[in-house]
Write a protein that holds these residues in place. Structure first.
Motif, short mmCIF file in Angstrom:
data_model
loop_
_atom_site.label_atom_id
_atom_site.label_comp_id
_atom_site.label_asym_id
_atom_site.label_seq_id
_atom_site.Cartn_x
_atom_site.Cartn_y
_atom_site.Cartn_z
N TRP A 1 40.14 33.55 26.66
CA TRP A 1 41.14 33.13 27.32
C TRP A 1 42.10 33.80 28.10
O TRP A 1 42.27 33.89 29.48
CB TRP A 1 42.38 32.51 26.39
CG TRP A 1 41.93 31.05 25.98
CD1 TRP A 1 40.54 30.44 25.80
CD2 TRP A 1 42.42 30.38 24.59
NE1 TRP A 1 40.34 29.37 25.18
CE2 TRP A 1 41.70 29.28 24.38
CE3 TRP A 1 43.63 30.65 23.96
CZ2 TRP A 1 41.95 28.19 23.27
CZ3 TRP A 1 43.99 29.70 22.83
CH2 TRP A 1 43.33 28.65 22.61
N LEU A 2 41.93 35.38 27.87
CA LEU A 2 42.46 36.20 28.51
C LEU A 2 41.71 36.50 30.04
O LEU A 2 42.34 36.66 31.08
CB LEU A 2 42.68 37.59 27.87
CG LEU A 2 43.73 37.65 27.02
CD1 LEU A 2 43.64 38.83 26.03
CD2 LEU A 2 45.01 37.82 27.47
N HIS A 3 40.41 36.54 29.87
CA HIS A 3 39.66 36.57 30.97
C HIS A 3 39.63 35.24 31.94
O HIS A 3 39.42 35.47 33.15
CB HIS A 3 38.46 37.06 30.44
CG HIS A 3 38.12 38.45 30.19
ND1 HIS A 3 37.75 39.68 30.91
CD2 HIS A 3 38.23 39.07 29.05
CE1 HIS A 3 37.79 40.66 30.65
NE2 HIS A 3 38.04 40.28 29.35
N ALA A 4 39.95 34.23 31.19
CA ALA A 4 40.08 33.04 31.96
C ALA A 4 41.20 33.29 32.79
O ALA A 4 41.23 32.74 33.99
CB ALA A 4 40.13 31.76 30.97
N PHE A 5 42.57 33.84 32.25
CA PHE A 5 43.74 33.76 32.84
C PHE A 5 43.39 34.91 34.06
O PHE A 5 44.04 34.91 35.24
CB PHE A 5 44.83 34.16 32.21
CG PHE A 5 45.55 32.96 31.58
CD1 PHE A 5 46.78 32.91 31.69
CD2 PHE A 5 44.96 32.06 30.53
CE1 PHE A 5 47.22 31.68 31.44
CE2 PHE A 5 45.29 31.17 29.98
CZ PHE A 5 46.70 30.84 30.41
N PHE A 6 42.51 35.89 34.06
CA PHE A 6 42.21 36.84 35.20
C PHE A 6 41.83 35.98 36.37
O PHE A 6 42.12 36.09 37.20
CB PHE A 6 41.21 37.79 34.61
CG PHE A 6 40.76 38.64 35.99
CD1 PHE A 6 41.52 39.67 36.32
CD2 PHE A 6 39.56 38.16 36.17
CE1 PHE A 6 41.02 40.42 37.28
CE2 PHE A 6 38.97 38.96 37.44
CZ PHE A 6 39.72 40.16 37.85
N GLY A 7 41.00 35.02 35.79
CA GLY A 7 40.16 34.13 36.97
C GLY A 7 41.32 33.29 37.62
O GLY A 7 41.21 33.05 38.82
N LEU A 8 42.23 32.93 36.79
CA LEU A 8 43.40 32.15 37.48
C LEU A 8 44.10 32.95 38.41
O LEU A 8 44.63 32.71 39.75
CB LEU A 8 44.28 31.60 36.00
CG LEU A 8 45.43 30.69 36.48
CD1 LEU A 8 44.91 29.48 37.40
CD2 LEU A 8 46.31 30.47 35.46
N GLY A 9 44.30 34.19 38.12
CA GLY A 9 45.29 35.23 39.07
C GLY A 9 44.31 35.21 40.22
O GLY A 9 44.90 35.41 41.29
N VAL A 10 42.96 35.41 40.16
CA VAL A 10 42.01 35.62 41.21
C VAL A 10 42.25 34.23 42.37
O VAL A 10 42.38 34.57 43.46
CB VAL A 10 40.72 35.95 40.89
CG1 VAL A 10 39.56 35.76 42.31
CG2 VAL A 10 40.41 37.09 40.33
N ALA A 11 42.29 33.17 41.74
CA ALA A 11 42.66 32.03 42.22
C ALA A 11 43.95 31.74 42.96
O ALA A 11 44.25 31.08 43.97
CB ALA A 11 42.31 30.65 41.37
N ILE A 12 44.85 32.33 42.25
CA ILE A 12 46.44 32.12 42.70
C ILE A 12 46.66 33.10 43.89
O ILE A 12 47.50 32.75 44.80
CB ILE A 12 47.51 32.30 41.61
CG1 ILE A 12 47.24 31.42 40.51
CG2 ILE A 12 48.89 32.78 42.34
CD1 ILE A 12 48.10 31.64 39.44
N GLY A 13 45.81 34.38 43.95
CA GLY A 13 45.98 35.38 44.88
C GLY A 13 45.85 34.46 46.52
O GLY A 13 46.79 34.89 47.18
N PRO A 14 44.69 34.10 46.58
CA PRO A 14 44.62 33.47 48.03
C PRO A 14 45.72 32.27 48.37
O PRO A 14 45.88 31.97 49.61
CB PRO A 14 43.37 32.97 47.90
CG PRO A 14 42.46 33.56 47.00
CD PRO A 14 43.73 34.03 45.84
#
Length: 385
Positions: A126-139
């Motif tokens: 889940w932590l690494h899933a939230f990293f992906g969420l951060g990558v998606a929020i940046g743009p």
């Protein structure tokens, strides 16, 4: 629980800067009078910083502790992003990119080293899933800023502020990270801190280099698939640009969904079975991409690769101590994070050279070969624990 929540916020924050540059660069280049390909200079500088700090993170953890390392590194990242926001020319952007790489590499290695010892496989996914969420929020942040008629500098300024708040949170909780790491970490954590082995001893272990190679190959597969799938779907399978773009987005989404879903299932199936299934699934998806046939076959292969690959990175990180021993784990995790930077850059570039010289249809066979190498590396690693 508060540290776990902070770790989730940290993984989101770690992903935020990655998504800013892609959306913001056209405006940045126009504002500063730079050519489009100048972005390569910034990427090179940040990669150099990331590699150096990732490798050094194991030593920094032993001297500073997790909380202080994360506080200092996040403050460094915040300062770098603030530098981006006020940079008048490329001459200041480059050192800021280098500083951002230093901060990002140390945060990545420090967080992963701590999480591998303190959290179970469910939260690791889940932590690494939230990293992906951060990558998606940046743009989305940069898009919102530009759509609102503001300068790109506001996008970096907002994320710099978020990183500064996170640095303060790490500094305030620095002692709690030490206590939690001692309480929840591996049984011989105390021995590890009092008698760290020599670095040369770590480097002489075959399992270390097998792990480093596995991380480089895994990230190479993940990035090469996402980078070249659009070209495959449009030029080789005849899909429109809009449909192909949606399919590539779906590939990245399947990676996120896979980490969330398999976070629930990994504790029932076990780490070893989940890892083995993920590696085999990546190979199966690569075969689907390589097979000549209708366009949906390649799209299905992309989705299979994304979903199957989801638990591989977090679970390989989680099991680092099983392969190399707890005394070497922090150092090796840092080396593994550095390997992801190299693999994520060199392997997709190599696949691109092959595509340029032979044809885009070579993407599928390339992914098959890389997936087979990854399976073999994992098989050898598990035998040499």
């Amino acid at each position: 629980m508060s540290l776990l929540l902070l770790a989730y916020c940290a993984f989101i924050s770690l992903g935020l800067p990655d998504g800013l540059l892609g959306v913001g660069w056209p405006s940045m280049a126009d504002d500063l009078g730079l050519s489009t390909d100048t972005v390569g200079v910034l990427l090179f500088a940040s990669t150099v910083g990331y590699l150096i700090s990732s490798v050094a993170a194991g030593f920094s953890l032993a001297r500073l502790g997790v909380g202080r390392l994360l506080a200092g590194s996040t403050a460094m990242a915040s300062l770098a992003l603030a530098g981006y926001a006020v940079s008048p020319a490329l001459g200041l952007l480059v050192p800021c990119a280098l500083l951002a790489g230093f901060g990002g590499g140390a945060i990545d290695a420090g967080l992963n080293a701590y999480a591998a010892g303190a959290f179970g496989p469910k939260h690791m996914n889940w932590l690494h899933a939230f990293f992906g969420l951060g990558v998606a929020i940046g743009p989305l942040i940069m898009t919102g800023v530009l759509s609102g008629g503001l300068s790109w500098r506001w996008g970096y300024g907002l994320v710099a502020g978020a990183q500064a708040l996170l640095a303060i949170a790490f500094a305030v909780t620095a002692r709690a990270w030490v206590r939690a790491g001692a309480a929840e970490g591996p049984p011989d954590a105390q021995q590890q801190t009092t008698a760290s082995p020599r670095f040369g001893t770590t480097l002489r272990m075959p399992a270390v280099w097998l792990s480093v190679a596995a991380f480089a190959v895994y990230v190479g597969v993940e990035m090469a698939t996402g980078l070249w799938a659009f070209l495959l779907l449009t030029e080789d399978r005849g899909l429109s640009a809009a449909v192909a773009g949606f399919c590539v987005s779906a590939y990245w989404a399947s990676l996120f969904v896979g980490r969330v879903v398999q976070g629930f299932t990994v504790e029932r199936l076990g780490t070893t079975r989940t890892l083995a299934a993920g590696l085999v699934g990546m190979l199966a998806g690569s075969v689907l991409v390589a097979l000549p046939g209708p366009d949906w076959l390649a799209v299905a292969g992309l989705m299979v690769i994304g979903y199957a690959a989801a638990p591989v990175f977090p679970l390989l990180t989680l099991t680092t101590a099983d392969r190399v021993g707890a005394a070497h784990a922090d150092r090796v995790i840092g080396m593994q994070m550095a390997a992801t930077g190299l693999g994520g850059a060199l392997i997709p570039a190599g696949v691109g050279v092959l595509i340029e010289r032979v044809g885009v249809h070579t993407l599928g066979p390339s992914l098959i070969v890389l997936s087979l190498v990854l399976v073999m590396l994992y098989a050898v690693m598990t035998r040499r624990r």
